[in-house]
Design an enzyme around this catalytic site. Sequence first.
Site, PDB file in Angstrom:
ATOM      1  N   GLY A 117       0.812  -1.226   0.000  1.00 19.65           N
ATOM      2  CA  GLY A 117       0.000   0.000   0.000  1.00 19.65           C
ATOM      3  C   GLY A 117       0.835   1.261   0.000  1.00 19.65           C
ATOM      4  CG  ASP A 170      -1.200   5.295  -5.544  1.00 17.19           C
ATOM      5  OD1 ASP A 170      -1.686   5.898  -4.576  1.00 17.19           O
ATOM      6  OD2 ASP A 170      -1.480   4.113  -5.830  1.00 17.19           O
TER       7      ASP A 170
END
Length: 361
Positions: A117, A170
Amino acid sequence: MTNPNTYQSTFHTDPQATATAPGRVNLIGEHTDYNDGYVLPIAIPQLCTVAIGRSSDTQHHLFATDLDQHFDLALTDVPTGFAAYIVGCFRVLEEKTGITLPPLNVFVTSQVPVGAGLSSSAALEIATLRALRQLFAPLLSDIELSDIELAQLGQRAENVWAGVPCGILDQMASSIADEHHMLFLDTLTLETKRLPLPAGTEILVIDSRAPHNLTDGAYANLRLQCEAAARALGVPSLRHILEVSALHPLEGTVLFNRARHVVTEDNRVLACLEADAVHFGVLMNDSHISMREDFEITVEQTDVLVDLLQNSSGVYGARQTGGGFGGCVVALVELGEAQAIGQKVLTEYSSAGFEGRVVVP
Ligand code: GLA
């Protein structure tokens, strides 16, 4: 074949460009990005490094030492594994710029934990795209790829070539964020703002070692549910819903819970921008509950770790971070205490039957 250790020892020549990009930890704002909402990541010290040069034959040769994998691919081959991220970046760059890339040698090393993650794939995409931007600077001089465009290309590579329908959190974090500031990002306008952590705090990131995998369909399914909720409410995306009271047409359905997480999470991110350490911590704790109850993306290991952290002195707040179903937890803690708190919590976690590790600091 075992993978040798450097670009030079693999390809017997120096790379023509080398670039790095960091992983990220998202402090708050989970599953809001593909709903056009708000996120608040920070870069972590772990980097992905990509060295690149022209291949001496007609194929791409891609090595990833940490994965102990390599691929030799013809230019038209469909890439799999880690090659999908790299060749995906080649293809989206070609599509955007109209240039045709020659066969390339690529050598990847990464300290960003995979499947935790922390955006190991975005770090790979951004490092690859930075290396390409450097290597082909003369060809790209009229186009001038900005860091935001690099993030958009990385997201497209991941969507199209790795098959993960992710938002832009991200790639924006890897391309724009640094280790010393929280990066507030409005994913609708791509407006960003760098902010200091709340005074007197630092972050602690612990890997639960419950592996998460976003390619297995659960992530895509959540995204579809959010989009269905927005459609049912007559808005382009859930970002446009400002209060939970506006969700009443969905009451009693699973879409209500999914949407309630997104709406309350967006509000928590905005509240964090003004929050001191204590308030910030409360908002992180609330975020974890919302992910557990409404979004249903936490697992036993991350719930245990978050609970241990929340009950430790010196911790303002803690939550699971990233796409979910395992991976890391992040805590906001008193400045100077992260290392000691991390070790104490790991010992307690191991008494509960699990093995974790501190990733930051
Ligand atoms: C993954 C995705 C991001 C984001 C997060 C959840 O990391 O790649 O786009 O949706 O999950 O916040």
